[in-house]
Design a protein around this motif. Structure first.
Motif, PDB file in Angstrom:
ATOM      1  N   GLY A 143       0.841  -1.199   0.000  1.00 27.21           N
ATOM      2  CA  GLY A 143       0.000   0.000   0.000  1.00 27.21           C
ATOM      3  C   GLY A 143       0.868   1.237   0.000  1.00 27.21           C
ATOM      4  O   GLY A 143       2.088   1.177  -0.194  1.00 27.21           O
ATOM      5  N   GLU A 150      -4.789   3.307  10.786  1.00 26.97           N
ATOM      6  CA  GLU A 150      -3.548   2.531  10.827  1.00 26.97           C
ATOM      7  C   GLU A 150      -2.546   3.189  11.778  1.00 26.97           C
ATOM      8  O   GLU A 150      -1.844   2.509  12.528  1.00 26.97           O
ATOM      9  CB  GLU A 150      -2.942   2.431   9.420  1.00 26.97           C
ATOM     10  N   PHE A 157      -3.660  -1.169   6.782  1.00 29.48           N
ATOM     11  CA  PHE A 157      -4.965  -1.509   6.213  1.00 29.48           C
ATOM     12  C   PHE A 157      -5.965  -2.051   7.249  1.00 29.48           C
ATOM     13  O   PHE A 157      -6.444  -3.175   7.119  1.00 29.48           O
ATOM     14  CB  PHE A 157      -4.796  -2.502   5.060  1.00 29.48           C
ATOM     15  N   GLY A 162      -8.977  -0.826   4.301  1.00 26.22           N
ATOM     16  CA  GLY A 162      -8.438  -2.133   4.683  1.00 26.22           C
ATOM     17  C   GLY A 162      -9.522  -3.189   4.765  1.00 26.22           C
ATOM     18  O   GLY A 162      -9.312  -4.349   4.376  1.00 26.22           O
TER      19      GLY A 162
END
Ligand code: URA
Length: 289
Positions: A143, A150, A157, A162
């Protein structure tokens, strides 16, 4: 000089001052107005007198004398001897390369990254976010950077994007809590949340990339899935996810299948059809490869 004494010293000046702003009170100021003005300055944060004698900053500067002699020409300084000095960015990247290369395993890499002092993002972030899932999984998702959730939880995620990512991969039987062929390993290009989720700067990307490369080497996935433009920029040196997605390419010695970022899919649900096609492409490759 105590502040109160300073106020008292300035009051006679304030009484004589010309109005400098449209909203200024008309002359002459009453002592009460002058005091109110000075207290307003205190409220703005002036909490110290920097000189013993009051200065009337509203006074017109003295008119410059006429027929001033021409100023003498200033001699050019001799050219400075050429000094080779690496810009800070180069030092930061070199240090990242050295630390990354010296990490024999993921735990050491994690420690080295967490202690790495050159990335300013670390100061604004609450938590360092390294990875989640199973190291050694066949698929490693890359990512961009932690977002708010997060950053709070210290895991990649885990917010809305996520949750969508988990559902997408569950649809092809894969997940971060699964083992063996169905396992996923998840990391980001940047381990700290950029303030207000802004895009990382080229310098931030450049200094964190040696760690990403080592992370991929140590996690040893079969296939890399960068999600979104920042991740593609990081490992492929290219953006344009609409054209890149779903096309197999290669980077860091691995087959790479770029995909839309799940946050983009949340904003553009119509694109989930393409994302579903990309997931099937991935599943086919894993089954046949
Ligand atoms: N978006 C990302 O790219 N990574 C995360 O960890 C969370 C949101």
């Amino acid at each position: 000089m105590a502040l109160r004494a300073w106020v008292q010293a300035l009051t006679p000046l304030a009484l004589r001052r010309k109005p400098a702003y449209p909203w200024a009170m008309a002359d002459p100021l009453s002592p009460a107005d002058a005091l109110a003005l000075l207290e307003w300055q205190i409220e703005l944060g002036a909490d110290e007198a920097i000189g013993d004698a009051p200065v009337n900053r509203y006074e017109d500067p003295a008119a410059p004398p006429e027929n001033l002699p021409e100023p003498a020409p200033v001699a050019e300084p001799p050219p400075a001897p050429h000094v080779m000095r690496a810009p800070d960015g180069d030092v930061a990247v070199a240090e990242a390369r050295r630390l990354a290369a010296g990490a024999p395993d993921l735990a050491t890499l994690r420690q080295a990254m967490e202690a790495y002092p050159h990335c300013e993002l670390r100061h604004a972030a609450r938590n360092f976010v390294f990875s989640d899932g199973r190291p050694g999984a066949r698929v490693m998702i890359l990512g961009e950077a932690p977002g708010r959730d997060e950053d709070l939880q210290g895991k990649p995620f885990v917010g809305r994007a996520g949750q969508l990512l988990d559902k997408m991969f569950a649809a092809i039987g894969m997940g971060r809590a699964q083992d063996g062929d169905n396992a996923l390993y998840i990391a980001n290009i940047l381990p700290w949340r950029p303030p207000q989720n802004r895009d990382p700067t080229p310098a931030e990307m450049a200094m964190m990339l040696p760690f990403v490369k080592r992370h991929v080497e140590l996690a040893a996935p079969e296939v890399l899935v960068p999600m979104g433009n920042i991740s593609c920029q990081g490992i492929l040196g290219r953006r344009g996810i609409t054209r890149l997605r779903g096309q197999w390419t290669e980077a860091l010695g691995k087959p790479v299948l770029p995909m839309f970022h799940p946050a983009y899919l949340l904003r553009n649900p119509i694109m989930k059809r393409e994302a579903w096609g990309d997931l099937q492409e991935l599943r086919t490759r894993l089954r046949d490869g």
